[in-house]
Structures are given as structure tokens and as C-alpha cells.
Design a protein around this motif. Structure first.
Motif, PDB file in Angstrom:
ATOM      1  N   PHE A  21       1.367  24.023  49.239  1.00  0.00           N
ATOM      2  CA  PHE A  21       0.453  23.799  47.798  1.00  0.00           C
ATOM      3  C   PHE A  21       1.053  22.822  47.029  1.00  0.00           C
ATOM      4  N   GLU A  22      -0.289  21.176  46.957  1.00  0.00           N
ATOM      5  CA  GLU A  22       0.600  19.915  46.816  1.00  0.00           C
ATOM      6  C   GLU A  22       0.721  20.389  45.571  1.00  0.00           C
ATOM      7  N   THR A  23       2.233  20.314  45.689  1.00  0.00           N
ATOM      8  CA  THR A  23       3.236  20.621  44.072  1.00  0.00           C
ATOM      9  C   THR A  23       4.344  19.864  43.966  1.00  0.00           C
ATOM     10  N   PRO A  24       4.008  19.298  42.310  1.00  0.00           N
ATOM     11  CA  PRO A  24       5.044  17.943  42.414  1.00  0.00           C
ATOM     12  C   PRO A  24       6.396  18.518  41.296  1.00  0.00           C
ATOM     13  N   GLU A  25       7.100  17.942  41.244  1.00  0.00           N
ATOM     14  CA  GLU A  25       8.352  18.307  40.454  1.00  0.00           C
ATOM     15  C   GLU A  25       8.447  19.010  39.304  1.00  0.00           C
ATOM     16  N   ALA A  26       9.448  20.114  39.484  1.00  0.00           N
ATOM     17  CA  ALA A  26       8.850  21.577  38.022  1.00  0.00           C
ATOM     18  C   ALA A  26       9.114  20.589  36.323  1.00  0.00           C
ATOM     19  N   VAL A  27       8.316  20.818  35.856  1.00  0.00           N
ATOM     20  CA  VAL A  27       8.120  20.685  34.560  1.00  0.00           C
ATOM     21  C   VAL A  27      10.018  21.352  33.553  1.00  0.00           C
ATOM     22  N   VAL A  28      10.243  21.247  32.811  1.00  0.00           N
ATOM     23  CA  VAL A  28      11.176  21.724  32.436  1.00  0.00           C
ATOM     24  C   VAL A  28      10.950  21.831  31.066  1.00  0.00           C
ATOM     25  N   VAL A  29      11.064  22.279  29.967  1.00  0.00           N
ATOM     26  CA  VAL A  29      10.713  22.735  28.622  1.00  0.00           C
ATOM     27  C   VAL A  29      11.875  23.388  28.338  1.00  0.00           C
ATOM     28  N   PRO A  30      11.307  23.843  26.829  1.00  0.00           N
ATOM     29  CA  PRO A  30      12.804  24.877  26.026  1.00  0.00           C
ATOM     30  C   PRO A  30      11.675  25.917  25.521  1.00  0.00           C
ATOM     31  N   ASP A  31      12.821  26.809  25.811  1.00  0.00           N
ATOM     32  CA  ASP A  31      11.931  27.932  25.018  1.00  0.00           C
ATOM     33  C   ASP A  31      11.169  27.794  23.557  1.00  0.00           C
ATOM     34  N   GLY A  32       9.734  28.500  23.920  1.00  0.00           N
ATOM     35  CA  GLY A  32       9.043  28.664  22.867  1.00  0.00           C
ATOM     36  C   GLY A  32       7.614  28.131  23.034  1.00  0.00           C
ATOM     37  N   PRO A  33       7.407  27.612  22.353  1.00  0.00           N
ATOM     38  CA  PRO A  33       5.831  26.813  22.136  1.00  0.00           C
ATOM     39  C   PRO A  33       5.692  25.969  23.280  1.00  0.00           C
ATOM     40  N   ALA A  34       6.751  24.772  23.784  1.00  0.00           N
ATOM     41  CA  ALA A  34       6.380  24.112  24.969  1.00  0.00           C
ATOM     42  C   ALA A  34       6.195  25.006  25.722  1.00  0.00           C
ATOM     43  N   ILE A  35       6.647  26.090  26.304  1.00  0.00           N
ATOM     44  CA  ILE A  35       5.719  26.754  27.610  1.00  0.00           C
ATOM     45  C   ILE A  35       4.681  27.017  26.907  1.00  0.00           C
ATOM     46  N   GLY A  36       3.504  27.433  26.552  1.00  0.00           N
ATOM     47  CA  GLY A  36       2.226  27.483  26.667  1.00  0.00           C
ATOM     48  C   GLY A  36       1.882  26.514  26.078  1.00  0.00           C
ATOM     49  N   THR A  73      15.387  34.622  23.041  1.00  0.00           N
ATOM     50  CA  THR A  73      14.742  33.206  23.270  1.00  0.00           C
ATOM     51  C   THR A  73      13.469  33.630  24.164  1.00  0.00           C
ATOM     52  N   ASP A  74      13.428  34.560  24.661  1.00  0.00           N
ATOM     53  CA  ASP A  74      13.070  35.241  26.161  1.00  0.00           C
ATOM     54  C   ASP A  74      11.464  35.096  25.180  1.00  0.00           C
ATOM     55  N   VAL A  75      10.456  34.299  25.632  1.00  0.00           N
ATOM     56  CA  VAL A  75       9.319  33.996  24.873  1.00  0.00           C
ATOM     57  C   VAL A  75       8.094  33.449  26.126  1.00  0.00           C
ATOM     58  N   THR A  76       8.591  33.520  27.873  1.00  0.00           N
ATOM     59  CA  THR A  76       7.102  33.040  28.210  1.00  0.00           C
ATOM     60  C   THR A  76       6.108  34.318  28.156  1.00  0.00           C
ATOM     61  N   PRO A  77       6.603  35.710  28.433  1.00  0.00           N
ATOM     62  CA  PRO A  77       5.282  36.726  27.882  1.00  0.00           C
ATOM     63  C   PRO A  77       4.555  36.074  27.204  1.00  0.00           C
ATOM     64  N   GLU A  78       5.441  35.672  25.713  1.00  0.00           N
ATOM     65  CA  GLU A  78       4.741  35.853  24.429  1.00  0.00           C
ATOM     66  C   GLU A  78       4.004  34.854  24.508  1.00  0.00           C
ATOM     67  N   GLN A  79       3.882  33.308  25.441  1.00  0.00           N
ATOM     68  CA  GLN A  79       3.400  32.195  25.097  1.00  0.00           C
ATOM     69  C   GLN A  79       2.950  32.234  26.509  1.00  0.00           C
ATOM     70  N   THR A  80       2.336  32.963  27.587  1.00  0.00           N
ATOM     71  CA  THR A  80       1.380  32.973  28.418  1.00  0.00           C
ATOM     72  C   THR A  80       0.797  34.208  28.387  1.00  0.00           C
ATOM     73  N   LEU A  81       0.873  35.341  27.544  1.00  0.00           N
ATOM     74  CA  LEU A  81      -0.036  35.962  27.551  1.00  0.00           C
ATOM     75  C   LEU A  81      -1.796  35.529  26.465  1.00  0.00           C
ATOM     76  N   PRO A  82      -1.699  35.197  25.031  1.00  0.00           N
ATOM     77  CA  PRO A  82      -3.209  34.682  25.363  1.00  0.00           C
ATOM     78  C   PRO A  82      -3.723  33.445  25.667  1.00  0.00           C
ATOM     79  N   LEU A  83      -3.105  33.507  27.265  1.00  0.00           N
ATOM     80  CA  LEU A  83      -3.694  32.683  27.591  1.00  0.00           C
ATOM     81  C   LEU A  83      -4.499  33.056  29.431  1.00  0.00           C
ATOM     82  N   ILE A  84      -4.109  34.126  29.109  1.00  0.00           N
ATOM     83  CA  ILE A  84      -4.586  35.175  30.453  1.00  0.00           C
ATOM     84  C   ILE A  84      -6.000  35.466  29.561  1.00  0.00           C
ATOM     85  N   ASP A  85      -6.948  35.658  30.634  1.00  0.00           N
ATOM     86  CA  ASP A  85      -8.106  36.401  30.395  1.00  0.00           C
ATOM     87  C   ASP A  85      -8.396  36.980  31.384  1.00  0.00           C
ATOM     88  N   THR A  86      -7.591  37.574  32.669  1.00  0.00           N
ATOM     89  CA  THR A  86      -7.839  38.912  33.969  1.00  0.00           C
ATOM     90  C   THR A  86      -6.176  38.946  33.892  1.00  0.00           C
TER      91      THR A  86
END
Length: 181
Positions: free
Chosen positions: A50-65, A90-103
Motif C-alpha cells: 500500500f502506498e502509505t504516507p507517514e501517520a497523521v497524529v491527531v488529539p483524541d476527540g473530533p479531530a479523529i473524525g 478520552t477514548d472516542v475513536t469508535p464513536e468518531q468512526t461509527l457515524p462514517l461507517i456504511d457497512t
């Protein structure tokens, strides 16, 4: 192992597979902590072609979404998140991910939870996996060990999953454990 430290060879990304790693860590985003998990995922994705750039590092919260939406808008094939899947307030990655998931693709998340080589706390991960349009998003726990375990689980399936999402067929003999008669 294939490719180099800089990424896969041009032959390996001939089909244009692209991935993004999003690290959810307020401490790493502020510079008070050096993230070790993101580079593990980036390296593993590159080795998988996979062509993959360096990781994007964001604070916990809406920046994940926001980072996930940017990767979806950029039509990444795969997005792996690292961190923010535990039980801390502060662990909200699933909550930021779920609204974006179609399947949802629950088998991936379950496989990651049970891949922890006898680490009982791996079952505490609330990570999810699923498709947003044509981008496969997978939440991975934030420890370096969890990321290495995740790559062991995901290595054999990511390329196949991307092929299916792009409209490819199942290879003969690999019909979810069912035998052809």
C-alpha cells in the motif's frame, strides 16, 4: 518482506492501493509523547504493497473524525486508526468512526480483539471496522504490540478486501469456509 523503508516498489502499487494511518493521541499530537504505534502500522501497510504516507497524529476527540473524513474524501482504500479504543473517557475513536461507517465488518474487529497472544486486556478494545463508501476503516488499539498483532491478522486479508470492494470476485476455494459442491 517486500518494498523498502520508503515504501513499496512501483510494481507493488501498480493497482494504486493506498492507505492512511490515523493516530489518536492527545499526548503525541501535543509533542509530549513520541508515538511508536503509527510507524509500525505505516511500515506494515507499505510492506503489504500500500502506498502509505507517514501517520497523521491527531488529539483524541473530533479531530479523529476530521482525519477520517479527509482520508475518505481522498479515496484511500484502507484507513487504520491507532489508539482511542479503550475504556478511558478520552477514548472516542469508535464513536468518531461509527457515524462514517456504511457497512460494518465485525469479523475484522473480533479477530483483532482475539489476536492478543494471551493478553487478556485485548478484549477491552472497543474498536470497530467497516466500509465508508469504498474506504475500509479499521480501529486498532494504540500499543505497539497491538499494532504488530493487528498486522499479523490484517496482512493476509487487506489486499483481498480491497479487491472485493473494487468489485473483484472471490478466489476459487475461498468462499468464507464453505466448500463448493
Amino acid at each position: 518482506m517486500t518494498g523498502s523503508a520508503e515504501g513499496p516498489t512501483s510494481e507493488e502499487v501498480a493497482d494504486g492501493r493506498r492507505a492512511v494511518v490515523v493516530v489518536a493521541s492527545t499526548r503525541a499530537a501535543s509533542g509530549t509523547y513520541t508515538d511508536e504505534a503509527g510507524p509500525i502500522l505505516v511500515r506494515g501497510l507499505r510492506e503489504a504493497g500500500f502506498e502509505t504516507p507517514e501517520a497523521v497524529v491527531v488529539p483524541d476527540g473530533p479531530a479523529i473524525g476530521d482525519a477520517l473524513r479527509a482520508a475518505i474524501d481522498d479515496r484511500a482504500d484502507v484507513v487504520l486508526t491507532s489508539g482511542g479504543t479503550g475504556l478511558s473517557p478520552t477514548d472516542v475513536t469508535p464513536e468518531q468512526t461509527l457515524p462514517l461507517i456504511d457497512t460494518e465488518v465485525p469479523g475484522i474487529a473480533e479477530a483483532l480483539r482475539t489476536s492478543g497472544d494471551g493478553v487478556p486486556t485485548s478484549v477491552l478494545s472497543r474498536g470497530i471496522a467497516g466500509l465508508s463508501v469504498s474506504t475500509l476503516i479499521i480501529n486498532v488499539a494504540g500499543s505497539p504490540g497491538a499494532c504488530r498483532d493487528a498486522l499479523t491478522v490484517l496482512g493476509p486479508v487487506l489486499v483481498h478486501a480491497v479487491g472485493q470492494v473494487r468489485g473483484g470476485d472471490h478466489p476459487r476455494g475461498h468462499h468464507h469456509g464453505l466448500r463448493e459442491h
